[in-house]
Scaffold this active site. Structure first.
Site, PDB file in Angstrom:
ATOM      1  N   ARG A  49       0.879  -1.173   0.000  1.00 20.63           N
ATOM      2  CA  ARG A  49       0.000   0.000   0.000  1.00 20.63           C
ATOM      3  C   ARG A  49       0.913   1.218   0.000  1.00 20.63           C
ATOM      4  NH1 ARG A  49      -2.556   3.008   4.212  1.00 20.63           N
ATOM      5  NH2 ARG A  49      -4.615   3.794   3.623  1.00 20.63           N
ATOM      6  N   SER A 118     -12.227  -2.660   0.375  1.00 24.68           N
ATOM      7  CA  SER A 118     -12.437  -2.168   1.738  1.00 24.68           C
ATOM      8  C   SER A 118     -13.903  -1.801   1.933  1.00 24.68           C
ATOM      9  CB  SER A 118     -11.616  -0.891   1.976  1.00 24.68           C
ATOM     10  OG  SER A 118     -10.257  -1.145   1.782  1.00 24.68           O
ATOM     11  N   LYS A 147      -4.170   5.435   9.336  1.00 23.34           N
ATOM     12  CA  LYS A 147      -4.983   5.988   8.258  1.00 23.34           C
ATOM     13  C   LYS A 147      -5.933   7.016   8.842  1.00 23.34           C
ATOM     14  CE  LYS A 147      -8.378   4.499   4.802  1.00 23.34           C
ATOM     15  NZ  LYS A 147      -9.073   3.349   4.220  1.00 23.34           N
TER      16      LYS A 147
HETATM   17  N1  TZP Z   1      -7.903   0.689   6.397  1.00 24.99           N
HETATM   18  C1  TZP Z   1      -8.704   0.773   7.454  1.00 24.99           C
HETATM   19  S1  TZP Z   1      -7.830   0.996   8.866  1.00 24.99           S
HETATM   20  C2  TZP Z   1      -6.350   0.954   8.045  1.00 24.99           C
HETATM   21  C3  TZP Z   1      -6.582   0.776   6.696  1.00 24.99           C
HETATM   22  C4  TZP Z   1      -5.560   0.717   5.645  1.00 24.99           C
HETATM   23  C5  TZP Z   1      -5.034   1.105   8.700  1.00 24.99           C
HETATM   24  C6  TZP Z   1      -4.785   0.054   9.725  1.00 24.99           C
HETATM   25  O1  TZP Z   1      -3.507   0.216  10.265  1.00 24.99           O
HETATM   26  P1  TZP Z   1      -3.106  -0.351  11.704  1.00 24.99           P
HETATM   27  O2  TZP Z   1      -1.742   0.245  11.947  1.00 24.99           O
HETATM   28  O3  TZP Z   1      -3.055  -1.839  11.618  1.00 24.99           O
HETATM   29  O4  TZP Z   1      -4.122   0.168  12.668  1.00 24.99           O
END
Ligand code: TZP
Ligand code: MG
Length: 232
Positions: A49, A118, A147
């Site tokens: 990503r 998603s 995010k």
């Molecule tokens: N989509 C929803 S939450 C997220 C993404 C890409 C990030 C999740 O990152 P982490 O560090 O595992 O909380």
């Protein structure tokens, strides 16, 4: 190449799904090092990503990741960029709600490509099911620094409701958002007990990528997953 052949028809093990983010890397570490350590630690899928790389840089990272994933026999998924996924022969693409629609991605990618999307709401899950996504990423389950969220975290209860919307389908599901070895057991216990549709895995970014020891972080998550599976 003119012919599209049926490679990769074996099912994917989604149980420990690494999603990368270079902005979280500890100082002095490269993404390739972290991906390899995570592979040694047992991640079962890798998604690259990239939110800041230009095309040339993304392609380079994707190529390098493909080599690593091949070496460990783990499928590689590319976030968003169908062209990059095609260029490196990735196993799949992961789409957001405002990326290429699933039906068009399906036409562009070779047969057997995994397409994930998603989802943040039950309606999005229903649409993904309708569009025949191979899997959905459900979240964010909990708050995350990784995010910028545009809606509140769904929580374990929200996750359960979204999983129910998949009952009777063969769409696979992974949870994402704030998942760490410190809360994974709680997630496994809460989300899957009241629905016939089980979580196929968990997607993790910071708990692995930002860890000083990604191999150990992955191993720790994996052992919690294994314990959860045995208890079920
Ligand atoms: N989509 C929803 S939450 C997220 C993404 C890409 C990030 C999740 O990152 P982490 O560090 O595992 O909380
Ligand atoms: Mg996207």
């Amino acid at each position: 190449r003119l012919f599209v052949y049926h490679h990769h028809m074996d099912p994917i093990d989604f149980s420990l799904y690494l999603v990368t983010d270079r902005s979280l890397l500890p100082v002095g570490k490269t993404l390739a090092q972290v991906v390899e350590q995570a592979l040694v630690g047992g991640v079962t899928v890798v998604q690259i990503r990239e939110k800041t790389a230009d095309t040339a840089e993304f392609l380079q990272i994707a190529r390098e990741s493909k080599e690593l994933c091949d070496r460990y026999k783990v499928p590689l998924i590319i976030n968003d960029r169908i062209d990059i996924a095609l260029a490196v022969g990735a196993r799949g693409v992961h789409l957001g709600q405002t990326d290429m629609p699933i039906d068009i991605a399906r036409k562009l990618m070779p047969q057997g490509t995994i397409i994930g999307i998603s989802c943040n709401t039950v309606d999005e899950v229903r649409a993904a099911r309708e569009a025949k996504a191979d899997y959905v990423g459900l979240g964010a389950v909990w708050d995350t620094q990784t995010k910028k969220l545009t809606s509140s975290p769904i929580g374990v209860r929200g996750l359960g409701t979204m999983l129910e919307a998949l009952d009777g389908s063969n769409v696979r599901a992974v949870a994402i958002g704030g998942i760490k070895s410190s809360n994974l057991a709680h997630l496994l216990h809460g989300s899957i007990s009241r629905t016939e549709h089980w979580l196929d895995g968990v997607a993790v970014v910071s708990d692995i990528v930002a860890s000083p020891d990604p191999e150990r972080a992955a191993r720790r998550l994996k052992s919690i997953l294994d314990a959860g599976r045995k208890a079920a």
